[in-house]
Design a protein around this motif. Structure first.
Motif, mmCIF file in Angstrom:
data_model
loop_
_atom_site.group_PDB
_atom_site.id
_atom_site.type_symbol
_atom_site.label_atom_id
_atom_site.label_comp_id
_atom_site.label_asym_id
_atom_site.label_seq_id
_atom_site.Cartn_x
_atom_site.Cartn_y
_atom_site.Cartn_z
ATOM 1 N N GLY A 144 8.410 -14.678 -104.848
ATOM 2 C CA GLY A 144 7.870 -15.426 -103.711
ATOM 3 C C GLY A 144 8.040 -16.924 -103.885
ATOM 4 N N LEU A 145 7.838 -17.421 -105.094
ATOM 5 C CA LEU A 145 8.041 -18.853 -105.350
ATOM 6 C C LEU A 145 9.504 -19.254 -105.193
ATOM 7 C CD1 LEU A 145 5.664 -19.360 -108.412
ATOM 8 C CD2 LEU A 145 5.390 -20.311 -106.114
ATOM 9 N N ILE A 146 10.409 -18.400 -105.653
ATOM 10 C CA ILE A 146 11.841 -18.676 -105.478
ATOM 11 C C ILE A 146 12.174 -18.729 -103.986
ATOM 12 C CG2 ILE A 146 14.165 -17.715 -105.803
ATOM 13 C CD1 ILE A 146 13.131 -16.672 -108.553
ATOM 14 N N GLY A 158 4.080 -9.489 -94.021
ATOM 15 C CA GLY A 158 4.735 -10.721 -94.445
ATOM 16 C C GLY A 158 5.614 -10.512 -95.659
ATOM 17 N N CYS A 159 5.161 -9.669 -96.562
ATOM 18 C CA CYS A 159 5.955 -9.384 -97.769
ATOM 19 C C CYS A 159 7.233 -8.650 -97.407
ATOM 20 C CB CYS A 159 5.120 -8.566 -98.752
ATOM 21 S SG CYS A 159 5.989 -8.155 -100.271
ATOM 22 N N PHE A 160 7.134 -7.633 -96.556
ATOM 23 C CA PHE A 160 8.323 -6.864 -96.180
ATOM 24 C C PHE A 160 9.277 -7.682 -95.312
ATOM 25 C CE2 PHE A 160 5.451 -3.099 -96.967
ATOM 26 C CZ PHE A 160 6.029 -2.798 -98.188
ATOM 27 N N ALA A 161 8.733 -8.700 -94.612
ATOM 28 C CA ALA A 161 9.583 -9.598 -93.823
ATOM 29 C C ALA A 161 10.147 -10.727 -94.695
ATOM 30 C CB ALA A 161 8.785 -10.181 -92.658
ATOM 31 N N LEU A 162 9.816 -10.701 -95.993
ATOM 32 C CA LEU A 162 10.257 -11.697 -96.969
ATOM 33 C C LEU A 162 9.816 -13.117 -96.610
ATOM 34 C CD1 LEU A 162 13.799 -10.399 -97.974
ATOM 35 C CD2 LEU A 162 11.634 -10.113 -99.192
ATOM 36 N N LYS A 163 8.608 -13.220 -96.081
ATOM 37 C CA LYS A 163 8.017 -14.538 -95.871
ATOM 38 C C LYS A 163 7.465 -14.977 -97.223
ATOM 39 C CE LYS A 163 6.838 -13.857 -91.041
ATOM 40 N NZ LYS A 163 5.770 -13.905 -90.040
ATOM 41 N N PRO A 164 7.846 -16.140 -97.716
ATOM 42 C CA PRO A 164 7.478 -16.538 -99.076
ATOM 43 C C PRO A 164 5.974 -16.424 -99.372
ATOM 44 C CG PRO A 164 9.087 -18.062 -98.217
ATOM 45 C CD PRO A 164 8.719 -17.135 -97.082
ATOM 46 N N TYR A 165 5.141 -16.924 -98.479
ATOM 47 C CA TYR A 165 3.704 -16.887 -98.738
ATOM 48 C C TYR A 165 3.186 -15.445 -98.728
ATOM 49 C CZ TYR A 165 -1.011 -18.771 -98.942
ATOM 50 O OH TYR A 165 -2.268 -19.094 -99.336
ATOM 51 N N GLY A 166 3.760 -14.595 -97.873
ATOM 52 C CA GLY A 166 3.379 -13.184 -97.848
ATOM 53 C C GLY A 166 3.747 -12.485 -99.150
ATOM 54 N N VAL A 167 4.907 -12.824 -99.701
ATOM 55 C CA VAL A 167 5.341 -12.227 -100.970
ATOM 56 C C VAL A 167 4.421 -12.683 -102.105
ATOM 57 C CG1 VAL A 167 7.227 -12.103 -102.648
ATOM 58 C CG2 VAL A 167 7.729 -12.002 -100.208
#
Length: 114
Positions: free
Chosen positions: A26-28, A53-62
């Protein structure tokens, strides 16, 4: 060390390693994109939104998914301990661990309501 202790130890190691890798990813993403993936002052606060958000690869969601995994690692460990104590037929520790597990689940529920 017995097999139960090893299993519990590996559960913690795997959980911490996986959550760390998710947070680093997520930081990367955050540094590569230069933004959180959300509008200003709008961030996911519910598990469903964090997962989307994680599955959409939104950094903050990851990053939040990694933090959620980190928070759930000890809860998973307590769940594994319940099963291990049942296998060993150690009913006193099974009951104590069930009480601890119940307290953890109740605290998550109360924290969600606040």
């Amino acid at each position: 060390m017995d097999s139960v202790g090893l299993m519990i130890g590996w559960t913690l190691r795997i959980g911490i390693t996986m959550s760390s890798l998710i947070i680093i990813f997520g930081l990367i993403l955050f540094y590569a994109e230069g933004q959180s993936g959300y509008e200003a002052d709008r961030y996911p606060t519910h598990i469903k939104d964090i997962m989307q958000g994680c599955f959409a690869l939104k950094p903050y969601g990851v990053i939040l998914m990694g933090l959620l995994a980190l928070m759930l690692t000890p809860v998973f460990r307590v769940g594994i301990s319940i099963i291990a104590f049942l296998i060993e037929k150690d009913y006193l520790y099974t009951v104590i661990t069930l009480i601890v597990f119940s307290i953890l689940i109740i605290s998550f529920y109360i924290g969600r309501m606040a």
